[in-house]
Design an enzyme around this catalytic site. Sequence first.
Site, mmCIF file in Angstrom:
data_model
loop_
_atom_site.group_PDB
_atom_site.id
_atom_site.type_symbol
_atom_site.label_atom_id
_atom_site.label_comp_id
_atom_site.label_asym_id
_atom_site.label_seq_id
_atom_site.Cartn_x
_atom_site.Cartn_y
_atom_site.Cartn_z
ATOM 1 N N GLU B 51 0.812 -1.216 0.000
ATOM 2 C CA GLU B 51 0.000 0.000 0.000
ATOM 3 C C GLU B 51 0.845 1.266 0.000
ATOM 4 O O GLU B 51 0.469 2.279 -0.572
ATOM 5 C CB GLU B 51 -0.901 -0.018 1.235
ATOM 6 C CG GLU B 51 -2.279 0.504 0.992
ATOM 7 C CD GLU B 51 -2.983 -0.329 -0.068
ATOM 8 O OE1 GLU B 51 -3.541 0.286 -0.982
ATOM 9 O OE2 GLU B 51 -2.965 -1.583 0.002
ATOM 10 N N GLU B 103 -9.729 4.190 -5.465
ATOM 11 C CA GLU B 103 -8.970 5.359 -5.052
ATOM 12 C C GLU B 103 -8.338 5.092 -3.698
ATOM 13 O O GLU B 103 -8.840 4.289 -2.910
ATOM 14 C CB GLU B 103 -9.892 6.586 -4.962
ATOM 15 C CG GLU B 103 -9.152 7.905 -4.985
ATOM 16 C CD GLU B 103 -10.094 9.074 -4.759
ATOM 17 O OE1 GLU B 103 -9.570 10.176 -4.534
ATOM 18 O OE2 GLU B 103 -11.327 8.889 -4.773
#
Lengths: 248, 248
Positions: B51, B103
């Site tokens: 991430e 997103e």
Amino acid sequence: VAILTVHASELSILLVQRADHPYRGYWALPGGFLRDREGLDAAAARELAEETGLEAATGRLHLEQLGSYGMPGRDPRMRVVTVAYLALVPNVPLARAGGDAAEVRLWPIRDLAAAKAPKLAFDHASIVTDAIERARAKLEYSSVATAFLEQPFTLSQLRGVYEAVWGVKLDPANFRRKVLTTPGLVRPLGAHEQRTSAGRPAELYKAGPATELTPPLSRTAATSSTTSAASHRQRTNTGRRNRSSRAS
Amino acid sequence: VAILTVHASELSILLVQRADHPYRGYWALPGGFLRDREGLDAAAARELAEETGLEAATGRLHLEQLGSYGMPGRDPRMRVVTVAYLALVPNVPLARAGGDAAEVRLWPIRDLAAAKAPKLAFDHASIVTDAIERARAKLEYSSVATAFLEQPFTLSQLRGVYEAVWGVKLDPANFRRKVLTTPGLVRPLGAHEQRTSAGRPAELYKAGPATELTPPLSRTAATSSTTSAASHRQRTNTGRRNRSSRAS
DNA sequence: GCAAAAGTGTTGACTGTACACCCATGT
DNA sequence: ACATGGGTGTACAGTCAACACTTTTGC
């Protein structure tokens, strides 16, 4: 479930001896598999009740999640992720003895490091260590110590819980003041205990609504149990000086 | 993984918007499934790296297990037990934007309760609440605040972390004393920061070896922004003097 | 009376908070 | 010069550990 209790002034943990493979004859924490449509907390409460007969929902006992353990290979049969729980209970009826366990007993924490220590199955030694540390830490800043006692209790008994869990001696006078000046921690009942052996009968208390203990009770503040001269603990604090006001 | 950071003086959390069913369009914590022969900590570190690009092993960032969530029905597709982790990171590069997420962005904690708050998928609102509370509590008694900063840092920046996470103002003078008198918390580098805008350049520090903060820093001690004038009024007068003779 | 445990009082050392004040730098 | 943030000094109030002392019981 790591079930901790104070028995004979010793912090102790309930372990079951395994009757089956793997780790046959080793000692293990009680536990089992999660059922369909059963939450983690509910499963822990069920296991606790199966082992001790104590109902987490009804009683005042304490049950909280401790952590999860998922190293590959921790169970030789298959990949298992365990969610460990910590239970603090006043006394343990020690239900059941058959089933998949050969024996159930309370082990004093002190004996787990001794020569006669039981061999622990799986990675349960690691879980037990974490459970003890969690319990010791929680006594500092929360009111869970009362979960170890049946109600009502005396302040001496409550102090005995701290002394057993931390392995220290606390000053009775200062402990009493600390507990009584924390709002909502305990509520006096007005009654007194029935005599046990000698000394003035102590007042009885119930646990109050408070759950936090601010400021905390520090476990580093052990009073010297030996004859005052030998044990000056000196916390290696480099800068600050410490107590030792004896000569002044 | 609940990834917290301090961005623009606001405690913020990284959330990804789901592109697929279920909870399409809702915001969720980044995460994924445990792999075969992968421990829980390793899986959390892998997800964090995917991430953010940050390597938990190399950097000084903080990654700890938060808790497990296993209520039946929390994922409509099947029975899933999630082991949540808490990460405290200095800055977030915000890698990846494709894949199964529409997103990725940082949400200030303050906005999660506002009208424009993102809708959270599954039971992630509960996990986020626990993560924030854990982070706030840990700042009190541990040295993890430095995990939010890149090294070296100034004491003002460290104080800014506390102020952002707790949402309070702290006295710079007392904060400085507290940090410097805790042995091993920070180490001075001798160097000073390069000027930024105005004021005396601050000394630079690195995190020290200490992990605990005893006694803790209390978050209840927010300075009063109002009411300062009302209580001053007058010094308590004319009382007979006693004690307070310091004579050290 | 004496031992033992409960409970109260007191004191000195330390800690936390508020705030005054000085220092170093940019504009 | 002056604003701004860094850093030091200090006083007051509160807290804590140590321990002397009083109270209430069993023997």
